[in-house]
Design a protein around this motif. Structure first.
Motif, PDB file in Angstrom:
ATOM      1  N   ASP A 148       0.829  -1.207   0.000  1.00 22.79           N
ATOM      2  CA  ASP A 148       0.000   0.000   0.000  1.00 22.79           C
ATOM      3  C   ASP A 148       0.864   1.258   0.000  1.00 22.79           C
ATOM      4  N   LEU A 149       1.995   1.204   0.696  1.00 23.80           N
ATOM      5  CA  LEU A 149       2.878   2.370   0.732  1.00 23.80           C
ATOM      6  C   LEU A 149       3.425   2.694  -0.655  1.00 23.80           C
ATOM      7  N   GLN A 150       3.838   1.671  -1.400  1.00 22.54           N
ATOM      8  CA  GLN A 150       4.337   1.907  -2.752  1.00 22.54           C
ATOM      9  C   GLN A 150       3.253   2.487  -3.654  1.00 22.54           C
ATOM     10  N   GLU A 151       2.056   1.961  -3.546  1.00 22.83           N
ATOM     11  CA  GLU A 151       0.956   2.466  -4.383  1.00 22.83           C
ATOM     12  C   GLU A 151       0.605   3.900  -4.011  1.00 22.83           C
ATOM     13  N   ALA A 152       0.559   4.200  -2.725  1.00 22.45           N
ATOM     14  CA  ALA A 152       0.218   5.557  -2.298  1.00 22.45           C
ATOM     15  C   ALA A 152       1.301   6.561  -2.698  1.00 22.45           C
ATOM     16  N   LEU A 153       2.574   6.174  -2.531  1.00 24.78           N
ATOM     17  CA  LEU A 153       3.652   7.083  -2.905  1.00 24.78           C
ATOM     18  C   LEU A 153       3.683   7.327  -4.402  1.00 24.78           C
ATOM     19  N   ARG A 154       3.400   6.305  -5.193  1.00 24.06           N
ATOM     20  CA  ARG A 154       3.342   6.499  -6.640  1.00 24.06           C
ATOM     21  C   ARG A 154       2.260   7.506  -7.004  1.00 24.06           C
ATOM     22  N   TRP A 155       1.140   7.420  -6.324  1.00 22.20           N
ATOM     23  CA  TRP A 155       0.053   8.347  -6.620  1.00 22.20           C
ATOM     24  C   TRP A 155       0.379   9.742  -6.109  1.00 22.20           C
ATOM     25  N   LEU A 156       0.953   9.839  -4.904  1.00 26.62           N
ATOM     26  CA  LEU A 156       1.209  11.153  -4.308  1.00 26.62           C
ATOM     27  C   LEU A 156       2.317  11.921  -5.017  1.00 26.62           C
ATOM     28  N   THR A 157       3.214  11.208  -5.670  1.00 25.63           N
ATOM     29  CA  THR A 157       4.332  11.882  -6.341  1.00 25.63           C
ATOM     30  C   THR A 157       3.854  12.641  -7.566  1.00 25.63           C
ATOM     31  N   GLY A 158       2.824  12.165  -8.212  1.00 27.67           N
ATOM     32  CA  GLY A 158       2.385  12.734  -9.473  1.00 27.67           C
ATOM     33  C   GLY A 158       3.083  12.030 -10.616  1.00 27.67           C
ATOM     34  N   SER A 159       2.384  11.113 -11.257  1.00 26.67           N
ATOM     35  CA  SER A 159       3.040  10.254 -12.243  1.00 26.67           C
ATOM     36  C   SER A 159       2.091   9.956 -13.391  1.00 26.67           C
ATOM     37  N   LEU A 160       2.687   9.752 -14.570  1.00 22.26           N
ATOM     38  CA  LEU A 160       1.941   9.319 -15.750  1.00 22.26           C
ATOM     39  C   LEU A 160       2.143   7.839 -16.030  1.00 22.26           C
ATOM     40  N   ASN A 161       2.810   7.139 -15.132  1.00 18.03           N
ATOM     41  CA  ASN A 161       2.981   5.696 -15.308  1.00 18.03           C
ATOM     42  C   ASN A 161       1.616   5.015 -15.239  1.00 18.03           C
ATOM     43  N   ASN A 162       1.495   3.954 -16.014  1.00 15.08           N
ATOM     44  CA  ASN A 162       0.235   3.198 -16.090  1.00 15.08           C
ATOM     45  C   ASN A 162      -0.919   4.040 -16.622  1.00 15.08           C
ATOM     46  N   ALA A 163      -0.598   5.071 -17.410  1.00 16.34           N
ATOM     47  CA  ALA A 163      -1.660   5.882 -18.011  1.00 16.34           C
ATOM     48  C   ALA A 163      -2.460   5.043 -18.996  1.00 16.34           C
ATOM     49  N   SER A 164      -3.762   5.275 -19.016  1.00 18.44           N
ATOM     50  CA  SER A 164      -4.645   4.513 -19.897  1.00 18.44           C
ATOM     51  C   SER A 164      -5.781   5.419 -20.355  1.00 18.44           C
ATOM     52  N   TRP A 165      -6.525   4.915 -21.330  1.00 24.82           N
ATOM     53  CA  TRP A 165      -7.664   5.695 -21.821  1.00 24.82           C
ATOM     54  C   TRP A 165      -8.741   5.831 -20.749  1.00 24.82           C
ATOM     55  N   ASP A 166      -8.839   4.856 -19.854  1.00 26.84           N
ATOM     56  CA  ASP A 166      -9.829   4.950 -18.773  1.00 26.84           C
ATOM     57  C   ASP A 166      -9.524   6.124 -17.847  1.00 26.84           C
ATOM     58  N   GLN A 167      -8.254   6.481 -17.696  1.00 28.23           N
ATOM     59  CA  GLN A 167      -7.899   7.649 -16.890  1.00 28.23           C
ATOM     60  C   GLN A 167      -8.029   8.942 -17.683  1.00 28.23           C
ATOM     61  N   ALA A 168      -7.772   8.893 -18.981  1.00 27.46           N
ATOM     62  CA  ALA A 168      -7.776  10.113 -19.784  1.00 27.46           C
ATOM     63  C   ALA A 168      -9.187  10.596 -20.098  1.00 27.46           C
ATOM     64  N   LEU A 169     -10.128   9.693 -20.295  1.00 28.44           N
ATOM     65  CA  LEU A 169     -11.465  10.103 -20.725  1.00 28.44           C
ATOM     66  C   LEU A 169     -12.196  10.977 -19.699  1.00 28.44           C
ATOM     67  N   PRO A 170     -12.169  10.668 -18.384  1.00 36.08           N
ATOM     68  CA  PRO A 170     -12.818  11.598 -17.438  1.00 36.08           C
ATOM     69  C   PRO A 170     -12.181  12.982 -17.423  1.00 36.08           C
ATOM     70  N   VAL A 171     -10.856  13.048 -17.572  1.00 32.27           N
ATOM     71  CA  VAL A 171     -10.195  14.353 -17.613  1.00 32.27           C
ATOM     72  C   VAL A 171     -10.604  15.116 -18.863  1.00 32.27           C
ATOM     73  N   LEU A 172     -10.712  14.408 -19.991  1.00 35.40           N
ATOM     74  CA  LEU A 172     -11.172  15.044 -21.230  1.00 35.40           C
ATOM     75  C   LEU A 172     -12.587  15.576 -21.075  1.00 35.40           C
TER      76      LEU A 172
END
Length: 399
Positions: free
Chosen positions: A220-244
């Motif tokens: 959980d710590l690795q997942e939370a730190l990856r999110w808190l750092t601000g990252s485009l890793n594992n970017a997908s269309w499912d993440q891009a469509l709500p932002v669009l």
């Protein structure tokens, strides 16, 4: 004698030719003022045209630079593909190797970088313009910290992932923004008071995030730190469509309020005198800007200082007298694209995009604080005093 007493004392009334002769000097006396007014008006119109041409030129340069970096992002990587192969993939053709790498990895990452950067830039410059302070950025006043704390709590404590974390981050960003404005709204929203309240709330939320991380397990710590750092890793269309979707709905709403935002820079009383409904306009603008920031943060995490840097950079590009909203969105998109490229390929180690933007933004924040203390404001470029009494004053007052 009586007839002489009632006779018209103006000889021009009896002689039309003499009337024309006496009227001519009056026209000549008025002509210098009319000529001066015409000259001033021409200068104002010329200045407006010059600003318009400059805004169009700078906008074209920004758009071209974004397109070039976007294409470079699709071409460059561990495997370099030719532009022809990239175009074939974009056209829907099946290219061995490139279809997966470009179509499923690089393209969603580049699109998400553009969308998230535009959301951060547009949302950040909206706060800076409305509050007339370059420090009034979502990075500073606690909105990003609220979304981050909610995401860490959802990942570590609640065991959530994916869209659930994003939804909780969006709601937390909106809630923190409402709380900051509520606590700073006594006697009207003042920029300095709101910033101080936001900094205090941000500090509390950062402490909460640190406590949550200290109790997290290794995964959980690795997942939370990856999110808190601000990252485009594992970017997908499912993440891009709500932002669009958020940018397509809230972006035009903010751009349509550009004139009202410029009016509020003159002060609430002046804006009301100009016909702006300050309370309603500010509510709409805040909700739209926080929505953009929250959706972008939910998709990529809080990419540091993009919202903070985009507004001042855009203001210096377009110059005074032009709206920085759309240029700030373009600058934000360009910052995220370039920072992601630098983080991936500038060194032997790959860094998240938030690390690169943090390295760029922290020195600028220190410089800006010093500059604000000395000069009072840093959002707009400094102007040089002018001794002209007509055209410059008229141009400065022109919208």
């Amino acid at each position: 004698m009586k007839d002489a007493a009632v006779q018209d004392p103006c000889p021009a009334a009896q002689d039309p030719a003499r009337a024309d002769a006496t009227a001519a000097p009056r026209i000549l006396l008025a002509s210098p003022d009319a000529a001066g007014h015409s000259t001033t008006l021409e200068r104002v119109v010329a200045e407006r045209r010059r600003r318009h041409r400059r805004a169009l030129l700078n906008g074209a340069v920004l758009a071209g630079t974004i397109l070039a970096v976007f294409c470079l992002t699709l071409v460059v990587g561990r495997t370099v593909y030719s532009p022809a192969e990239v175009l074939a993939v974009l056209a829907g053709q099946d290219v061995p190797g490139a279809s997966f790498t470009v179509g499923r990895l690089r393209l969603p990452r580049a699109v998400l970088a553009v969308l998230a950067g535009a959301c951060f830039g547009l949302g950040g410059v909206t706060f800076q313009t409305m509050l007339r302070n370059p420090l009034a950025s979502p990075d500073i006043i606690g909105i990003s910290s609220g979304a981050s704390a909610a995401a860490a709590f959802a990942i570590v404590v609640l065991g959530l992932s994916g869209p659930a974390v994003s939804l909780l981050a969006i709601l937390a960003g909106l809630g923190v923004a409402f709380l900051v404005f509520l606590l700073s709204a006594r006697g009207g929203v003042a920029g300095t008071r709101l910033i101080l309240v936001g900094i205090g709330i941000s500090a509390m939320l950062t402490s909460l995030t640190d406590w949550v991380l200290s109790t997290a397990g290794q995964w959980d710590l690795q997942e939370a730190l990856r999110w808190l750092t601000g990252s485009l890793n594992n970017a997908s269309w499912d993440q891009a469509l709500p932002v669009l979707a958020a940018l397509a709905v809230l972006g035009p709403l903010l751009l349509s309020r550009g004139g009202e935002l410029r009016a509020t820079q003159l002060g609430d009383d002046t804006a009301r005198a100009l016909g702006v409904r300050v309370g309603r306009s500010r509510l709409v603008v805040v909700v739209a800007a926080v929505g953009l920031i929250s959706f972008a943060t939910a998709a990529t995490g809080p990419i540091a200082f993009v919202a903070f840097l985009s507004g001042p950079i855009a203001a210096r590009i377009v110059g005074p007298g032009s709206s920085p909203l759309l240029p700030a969105a373009a600058v934000g998109a360009l910052l995220v694209l370039v920072a992601d490229l630098v983080g991936q390929f500038a060194t032997g180690t790959r860094y998240p995009v938030g690390v690169v933007t943090g390295v760029l933004g922290a020195p600028y924040l220190l410089w800006l604080i010093v500059r604000v203390n000395r000069r009072g404001s840093a959002l707009w470029p400094p102007t040089t005093p002018c001794t002209c009494r007509t055209s410059c004053s008229a141009t400065a007052s022109a919208p």
